[in-house]
Design a protein around this motif. Structure first.
Motif, PDB file in Angstrom:
ATOM      1  N   UNK A 156      -3.477   0.032  18.973  1.00 26.21           N
ATOM      2  CA  UNK A 156      -4.120  -0.140  17.666  1.00 26.21           C
ATOM      3  C   UNK A 156      -3.078  -0.223  16.549  1.00 26.21           C
ATOM      4  N   UNK A 157      -2.082   0.639  16.602  1.00 24.19           N
ATOM      5  CA  UNK A 157      -1.048   0.627  15.572  1.00 24.19           C
ATOM      6  C   UNK A 157      -0.221  -0.662  15.615  1.00 24.19           C
ATOM      7  N   UNK A 158       0.104  -1.116  16.818  1.00 26.66           N
ATOM      8  CA  UNK A 158       0.852  -2.371  16.935  1.00 26.66           C
ATOM      9  C   UNK A 158       0.040  -3.531  16.347  1.00 26.66           C
ATOM     10  N   UNK A 159      -1.252  -3.575  16.660  1.00 23.58           N
ATOM     11  CA  UNK A 159      -2.096  -4.649  16.150  1.00 23.58           C
ATOM     12  C   UNK A 159      -2.259  -4.565  14.641  1.00 23.58           C
ATOM     13  N   UNK A 160      -2.026  -3.389  14.081  1.00 22.66           N
ATOM     14  CA  UNK A 160      -2.163  -3.192  12.634  1.00 22.66           C
ATOM     15  C   UNK A 160      -0.858  -3.410  11.890  1.00 22.66           C
ATOM     16  N   UNK A 161       0.161  -3.848  12.613  1.00 24.29           N
ATOM     17  CA  UNK A 161       1.421  -4.172  11.969  1.00 24.29           C
ATOM     18  C   UNK A 161       2.447  -3.070  11.981  1.00 24.29           C
ATOM     19  N   UNK A 162       2.167  -1.955  12.650  1.00 23.42           N
ATOM     20  CA  UNK A 162       3.133  -0.862  12.722  1.00 23.42           C
ATOM     21  C   UNK A 162       4.156  -1.189  13.815  1.00 23.42           C
ATOM     22  N   UNK A 163       5.407  -1.060  13.473  1.00 25.10           N
ATOM     23  CA  UNK A 163       6.470  -1.348  14.428  1.00 25.10           C
ATOM     24  C   UNK A 163       6.817  -0.075  15.190  1.00 25.10           C
ATOM     25  N   UNK A 164       6.440  -0.002  16.443  1.00 28.07           N
ATOM     26  CA  UNK A 164       6.662   1.210  17.246  1.00 28.07           C
ATOM     27  C   UNK A 164       8.003   1.157  17.959  1.00 28.07           C
ATOM     28  N   UNK A 176      -0.951   7.900  10.728  1.00 28.56           N
ATOM     29  CA  UNK A 176      -2.135   7.062  10.564  1.00 28.56           C
ATOM     30  C   UNK A 176      -3.326   7.949  10.246  1.00 28.56           C
ATOM     31  N   UNK A 177      -4.334   7.372   9.655  1.00 23.51           N
ATOM     32  CA  UNK A 177      -5.476   8.115   9.148  1.00 23.51           C
ATOM     33  C   UNK A 177      -6.762   7.669   9.834  1.00 23.51           C
ATOM     34  N   UNK A 178      -7.605   8.620  10.204  1.00 25.02           N
ATOM     35  CA  UNK A 178      -8.898   8.325  10.830  1.00 25.02           C
ATOM     36  C   UNK A 178     -10.013   8.883   9.960  1.00 25.02           C
ATOM     37  N   UNK A 179     -10.923   8.015   9.581  1.00 19.72           N
ATOM     38  CA  UNK A 179     -12.129   8.411   8.862  1.00 19.72           C
ATOM     39  C   UNK A 179     -13.282   8.401   9.861  1.00 19.72           C
ATOM     40  N   UNK A 180     -13.876   9.547  10.120  1.00 18.76           N
ATOM     41  CA  UNK A 180     -14.941   9.652  11.107  1.00 18.76           C
ATOM     42  C   UNK A 180     -16.294   9.420  10.452  1.00 18.76           C
ATOM     43  N   UNK A 181     -17.037   8.472  11.001  1.00 20.09           N
ATOM     44  CA  UNK A 181     -18.363   8.129  10.483  1.00 20.09           C
ATOM     45  C   UNK A 181     -19.411   8.568  11.504  1.00 20.09           C
ATOM     46  N   UNK A 182     -20.107   9.653  11.211  1.00 21.34           N
ATOM     47  CA  UNK A 182     -21.153  10.140  12.107  1.00 21.34           C
ATOM     48  C   UNK A 182     -22.485   9.488  11.760  1.00 21.34           C
ATOM     49  N   UNK A 183     -23.338   9.380  12.765  1.00 24.28           N
ATOM     50  CA  UNK A 183     -24.592   8.641  12.599  1.00 24.28           C
ATOM     51  C   UNK A 183     -25.600   9.370  11.720  1.00 24.28           C
ATOM     52  N   UNK A 184     -25.542  10.705  11.731  1.00 21.52           N
ATOM     53  CA  UNK A 184     -26.507  11.485  10.949  1.00 21.52           C
ATOM     54  C   UNK A 184     -25.975  12.900  10.775  1.00 21.52           C
ATOM     55  N   UNK A 185     -26.807  13.808  10.309  1.00 20.39           N
ATOM     56  CA  UNK A 185     -26.390  15.191  10.063  1.00 20.39           C
ATOM     57  C   UNK A 185     -26.070  15.907  11.376  1.00 20.39           C
ATOM     58  N   UNK A 244       0.825  -1.216   0.000  1.00 18.17           N
ATOM     59  CA  UNK A 244       0.000   0.000   0.000  1.00 18.17           C
ATOM     60  C   UNK A 244       0.855   1.261   0.000  1.00 18.17           C
ATOM     61  N   UNK A 245       2.009   1.188   0.707  1.00 10.68           N
ATOM     62  CA  UNK A 245       2.913   2.325   0.736  1.00 10.68           C
ATOM     63  C   UNK A 245       2.330   3.547   1.408  1.00 10.68           C
ATOM     64  N   UNK A 246       1.357   3.373   2.277  1.00  9.56           N
ATOM     65  CA  UNK A 246       0.716   4.502   2.931  1.00  9.56           C
ATOM     66  C   UNK A 246       0.391   4.146   4.374  1.00  9.56           C
ATOM     67  N   UNK A 247      -0.050   5.151   5.113  1.00 11.27           N
ATOM     68  CA  UNK A 247      -0.335   4.943   6.525  1.00 11.27           C
ATOM     69  C   UNK A 247      -1.603   4.096   6.714  1.00 11.27           C
ATOM     70  N   UNK A 248      -1.706   3.392   7.847  1.00  9.76           N
ATOM     71  CA  UNK A 248      -2.929   2.628   8.113  1.00  9.76           C
ATOM     72  C   UNK A 248      -4.123   3.554   8.305  1.00  9.76           C
ATOM     73  N   UNK A 249      -5.301   3.046   7.953  1.00  7.73           N
ATOM     74  CA  UNK A 249      -6.530   3.834   8.057  1.00  7.73           C
ATOM     75  C   UNK A 249      -7.484   3.142   9.019  1.00  7.73           C
ATOM     76  N   UNK A 250      -8.211   3.957   9.786  1.00  7.96           N
ATOM     77  CA  UNK A 250      -9.161   3.417  10.744  1.00  7.96           C
ATOM     78  C   UNK A 250     -10.480   4.177  10.637  1.00  7.96           C
TER      79      UNK A 250
END
Length: 359
Positions: free
Chosen positions: A351-359, A209-218, A151-157
């Protein structure tokens, strides 16, 4: 409970002090060199032990035969377990207390003798957890490495949940304006249809790392529901039916692509309410369905309150209410304060460790 424990400790002490018929020269020297602490009343010895962290308590047990027997008393660790379990700030899929320990019978029942509260405490206590952390299986670690390499990019959540919308202090707003905790690293050029690209942050000023925020409504509906302390109907999920364990949801079409694209999930729970979480549990199960991705993707639950000192539901209780022990995915519940972001970095690091990021 405390009175029964003190009786048991007195019994252990009397047996040790009266057992002088068979003693080697080394034990005689040990007896002569005993510190004054050994001869204090049991009540005071117990009080001292209650102030010791578990690591120091175990070291105390290594000082002599007398203290080894006192420290290994099962009722002592049951007392510590029941006293501390609701104050632990985190729990995960490897350290979740077993049900029989949380619902242990009265101290004088035979069932109690079968439970090793000392081992369970040391396995579950956040301060001791590093000793019991298991390394990621080699094959799984290689798979994560290759995935990140390609992917060559940061993990996304994907981040969602009522704690994003119901609290007086917005977690995401605080995160975006706290460069001393999580500096904002920009907006990646990888938009997801109908949702956007999210926001990238830096962990320890080096791991993006990247966070995509999903809100329930407007936003207007969310704000009105927050002010009126009402539950808003989420547009992220579609109710499919009811079972004995709670409602069954499916992921709405507009967020299915996001569920497939991310490396893991962040669920923000409102820890200031204890009205049950069967609906939230159903929504968590919906995004973790195998159709959206592998069971190796981690789930971080941020158990949030608005401000320091606010009354909160314990992390162990939140994990039980969300039925996390039934999940195949690795998971963690972390206490967080929205106003100060206290506890957030611990959760993000896991979360990053579980996603394969070596801290």
């Amino acid at each position: 409970m405390q009175s029964v424990l003190l009786r048991s400790l007195r019994s252990v002490r009397e047996k040790l002090l009266s057992d002088g018929s068979r003693r080697s020269e080394e034990e005689e020297e040990e007896e002569e060199g005993r510190a004054l602490l050994d001869h204090l009343p049991v009540d005071m010895q117990f009080l001292i032990m209650t102030y010791l962290p578990p690591e120091d308590l175990c070291r105390l047990g290594g000082c002599s035969r007398f203290w080894r027997s006192m420290v290994q008393e099962p009722l002592l660790w049951r007392f510590f377990f029941m006293r501390d379990v609701n104050s632990w700030t985190s729990v995960d899929h490897l350290s979740m207390p077993k049900e029989e320990f949380l619902s242990a019978a009265a101290p004088d029942t035979p069932e109690l003798q079968k439970l090793d509260f000392m081992a369970e405490y040391l396995r579950c206590c956040p301060a001791c957890r590093r000793r019991y952390q298991q390394p990621r299986p080699a094959l799984e670690a290689v798979a994560f490495f290759l995935q990140n390499l390609v992917s060559g990019s940061e993990p996304r959540f994907a981040m969602f949940g009522p704690g994003l919308e119901q609290l007086d202090d917005s977690l995401m707003t605080t995160m975006m304006h706290s460069p001393h905790v999580l500096p904002v690293a920009g907006i990646p050029q990888r938009p997801i249809g109908g949702i956007g690209s999210g926001i990238s942050f830096l962990y320890n000023n080096q791991h993006k790392f990247n966070i995509i925020t999903l809100y329930s409504t407007y936003s207007s509906e969310r704000e009105r529901a927050r002010l009126e302390q009402q539950t808003v109907r989420s547009k992220l999920f579609v109710l499919q039916g009811e079972t004995e364990s709670g409602p069954v949801y499916s992921v709405a079409p507009q967020v299915q692509e996001a569920c497939q694209a991310v490396n893991g999930f962040i669920f923000v729970s409102n820890a200031q309410t204890d009205r049950g979480r069967t609906e939230e549990a159903g929504q968590v199960r919906a995004v973790l369905q195998p159709v959206w991705g592998p069971a190796s993707r981690p789930l971080l639950v941020l158990s949030c309150v608005s401000r320091d000192g606010a009354e909160r539901t314990p992390s162990v209780t939140v994990a039980h209410q969300l039925q996390l022990h039934l999940l195949a995915n690795p998971w963690m519940v972390q206490d967080v304060v929205s106003e100060s972001l206290a506890g957030l970095l611990d959760g993000i690091g896991w979360l990053l460790k579980q996603s394969g990021v070596r801290l």
